[in-house]
Motif scaffolding. Structure first.
Motif, PDB file in Angstrom:
ATOM      1  N   SER A 225       0.819  -1.212   0.000  1.00 51.55           N
ATOM      2  CA  SER A 225       0.000   0.000   0.000  1.00 51.55           C
ATOM      3  C   SER A 225       0.856   1.266   0.000  1.00 51.55           C
ATOM      4  CB  SER A 225      -0.935   0.014   1.212  1.00 51.55           C
ATOM      5  OG  SER A 225      -0.205   0.100   2.424  1.00 51.55           O
ATOM      6  N   PHE A 226       2.166   1.113   0.201  1.00 48.57           N
ATOM      7  CA  PHE A 226       3.079   2.260   0.188  1.00 48.57           C
ATOM      8  C   PHE A 226       3.633   2.469  -1.227  1.00 48.57           C
ATOM      9  CE2 PHE A 226       3.001   0.966   4.580  1.00 48.57           C
ATOM     10  CZ  PHE A 226       3.161   2.136   5.307  1.00 48.57           C
TER      11      PHE A 226
ATOM     12  N   PRO B 160       7.570   0.446  -1.206  1.00 49.49           N
ATOM     13  CA  PRO B 160       7.520  -0.555  -0.134  1.00 49.49           C
ATOM     14  C   PRO B 160       8.875  -0.872   0.482  1.00 49.49           C
ATOM     15  CG  PRO B 160       6.164  -1.232  -1.990  1.00 49.49           C
ATOM     16  CD  PRO B 160       6.940  -0.051  -2.445  1.00 49.49           C
TER      17      PRO B 160
ATOM     18  N   VAL C  33      10.049   1.236   3.582  1.00 43.10           N
ATOM     19  CA  VAL C  33       9.204   1.281   4.778  1.00 43.10           C
ATOM     20  C   VAL C  33       9.888   0.597   5.959  1.00 43.10           C
ATOM     21  CG1 VAL C  33       6.985   0.606   5.771  1.00 43.10           C
ATOM     22  CG2 VAL C  33       7.131   1.299   3.363  1.00 43.10           C
TER      23      VAL C  33
ATOM     24  N   SER D 117       8.523   6.546   6.164  1.00 44.54           N
ATOM     25  CA  SER D 117       7.434   5.582   5.983  1.00 44.54           C
ATOM     26  C   SER D 117       7.536   4.494   7.042  1.00 44.54           C
ATOM     27  CB  SER D 117       7.495   4.958   4.589  1.00 44.54           C
ATOM     28  OG  SER D 117       7.347   5.946   3.582  1.00 44.54           O
TER      29      SER D 117
ATOM     30  N   LEU E 115       5.395   1.093   8.960  1.00 44.84           N
ATOM     31  CA  LEU E 115       4.286   0.143   9.036  1.00 44.84           C
ATOM     32  C   LEU E 115       4.246  -0.445  10.443  1.00 44.84           C
ATOM     33  CD1 LEU E 115       1.998  -1.495   7.719  1.00 44.84           C
ATOM     34  CD2 LEU E 115       3.737  -3.195   7.044  1.00 44.84           C
TER      35      LEU E 115
ATOM     36  N   ASN F 143       4.367   8.806   6.040  1.00 44.32           N
ATOM     37  CA  ASN F 143       3.503   7.728   5.552  1.00 44.32           C
ATOM     38  C   ASN F 143       3.330   6.671   6.637  1.00 44.32           C
ATOM     39  OD1 ASN F 143       3.500   8.861   2.799  1.00 44.32           O
ATOM     40  ND2 ASN F 143       5.635   8.185   2.764  1.00 44.32           N
TER      41      ASN F 143
ATOM     42  N   GLY G  66       1.191   3.276   8.147  1.00 41.20           N
ATOM     43  CA  GLY G  66       0.319   2.138   7.877  1.00 41.20           C
ATOM     44  C   GLY G  66       0.268   1.238   9.097  1.00 41.20           C
TER      45      GLY G  66
END
Length: 469
Positions: free
Chosen positions: A275-276, A279, A282, A359, A361, A393, A395
């Motif tokens: 979804s980034f 990726p 992240v 970013s 997660l 970002n 998540g």
């Protein structure tokens, strides 16, 4: 621990439940003994114990000198063989599976009694023996003072915890998964601090005339404050019941190392990374529920070692898929003035922002169901802190819930544990839990004195009042 505190529902005077005997330590691991597990029940007057046999479910990751020394691969522990013989065919028996979970207030009115039940647990607030008479007065004061702030948190996620609903769904999914593997079983839910309480589930099992039981905590990693506390209560109930004392039981202590769990977690992480925009850039941020340092240092709690090994296994699975992202483990939900496992999630988020991480997660690695600590603490508090700290970002990996690979693996764990079920010990331990019956006047004096001293403690440590849970 903030989860433990968040999830507690206060109890009115009629709802307050007497905490189990704090002198009883059931399945408390001793880290200095390699490959040997001992169940000990002790009191000031007597000590009884029995060594548990180990049912190996999976092997730990190679070259990791962690939990293996204590758990021999942290699978299921079962009671030693007794005069009760198990049937040769699982299909001929009435099999039960008992899911253990923390519980949570279903309405805002439940919050204070839930919190009381939490803090009245001697595995949550571990007082020295001399001060254990303070347990319930202190729990009453803390829960009363914390309830307003805690209610705000539950109000923000809909007015109550979704934990019971999700756990019921997991129970149904597990029953169906077992049926698909030709094992008919009744699956029960036992919450530690709110309905359905462990006592309620046990009574239903008796009505259903269950002949063999597998106990499955919904905590991947073992801790004194979660799995240990729930099993201690279960042991007390079985001791006091002539029927249950002969019931063959297998207890799965931890299962974070099972291939199905590891792969399920890796699947969710891999999916969310997509979804980034980039990726590979992240940071994978594992946020685990914390425990006080003293649990690990003084009581031999294997939680920290198991958590670190769990992260290792997940990252090895991701690397096997070509995912080589940086990762970090931190601990959330600390409560009160004592030191908890570090690093703390909130502090690490600020540091990552300063280091230029853009970013991130978040992975709630110790939770298999959505609840206050994922929906409010991570999704709201930590997300806001991360964005304020410069992370652009954000998540979050969802909890496993009823993910099919996860549920199927739990079914396999149950089936593997069944053949080794044996009767629990029926020895009894006399402790403080029945002191009110033996000396009601002395008990009342202790409660009054305890309430006063508890109030003084709260004045000395205002953080107990102000911290959100």
């Amino acid at each position: 621990m903030q989860q433990l505190v968040r999830i507690l529902s206060p109890v009115s005077i009629s709802q307050n439940r007497t905490p189990p005997n704090p002198d009883t330590n059931f399945l408390l691991p001793t880290c200095s003994h390699a490959c040997e597990l001992t169940c000990r029940s002790s009191s000031s007057s007597s000590t009884t114990g029995s060594t548990f046999q180990k049912l190996q479910l999976d092997t730990l990751a190679p070259n990791r000198n962690l939990v293996g020394k204590t758990f021999c691969s942290a699978g299921a522990w079962v009671h030693p063989l007794s005069s009760t013989e198990s049937h040769s065919h699982v299909e001929e028996e009435k099999v039960g599976v008992l899911l253990l979970n923390l519980g949570g207030p279903e309405t805002l009115h439940d919050v204070q009694p839930f919190l009381y039940n939490l803090f009245a647990d001697p595995d949550i607030i571990r007082l020295p023996r001399l001060f254990r008479f303070l347990q319930r007065p202190l729990a009453q004061l803390i829960s009363t003072l914390r309830a307003p702030k805690s209610k705000e948190g539950y109000a923000s996620i809909g007015g109550g915890s979704p934990l019971r609903k999700i756990t019921d769904e997991q129970a149904d999914a597990l029953r169906l998964a077992l049926e698909a593997k030709k094992v008919a079983a009744n699956v029960y839910v036992a919450m530690r601090y709110w309905h359905p309480f462990t006592e309620e589930a046990v009574q239903q099992m008796k009505r259903d005339k269950i002949q063999k039981l597998v106990v499955l905590p919904l905590y991947p990693q073992y801790s004194i404050s979660t799995t240990g506390s729930s099993i201690r209560v279960l042991q007390d109930l079985f001791r006091e019941d002539k029927i249950l004392s002969g019931l063959p039981v297998a207890i799965i202590q931890s299962w974070y190392q099972r291939g199905g769990y590891v792969k399920s977690m890796a699947d969710l992480i891999e999916k969310e990374l997509q979804s980034f925009g980039s990726p590979e850039e992240v940071m994978i941020f594992f946020s685990a529920h914390g425990v006080p340092v003293t649990y690990v240092r003084d009581a031999g709690d294997p939680y920290k070692d198991q958590m670190e090994d769990c992260i290792y296994l997940i990252m090895q699975e991701l690397k096997a898929r070509g995912i080589n992202n940086d990762h970090k483990l931190a601990y959330q939900s600390r409560v009160g003035p004592v030191q908890w496992l570090k690093p703390y999630t909130d502090e690490v988020l600020v540091d990552l922002g300063k280091q230029g991480v853009k970013s991130l997660l978040a992975v709630p690695v110790s939770f298999v169901s959505e609840h206050i600590e994922t929906l409010e603490e991570i999704d709201m508090e930590y997300k806001e802190l991360a964005l304020e700290s410069g992370i652009e970002n954000w998540g979050r990996v969802p909890a496993l819930g009823c993910t099919s690979t996860f549920i199927t693996d739990l079914a396999d764990a149950v089936i593997e544990a069944l053949p080794s079920a044996a009767a629990m010990t029926t020895s009894t331990t006399v402790g403080e839990s029945n002191s009110s019956n033996q000396d009601p006047v002395g008990y009342a004096i202790k409660m009054l004195l305890g309430s006063f001293l508890a109030f003084i403690i709260l004045l000395a440590f205002p953080a107990l009042k102000n911290q959100s849970i």
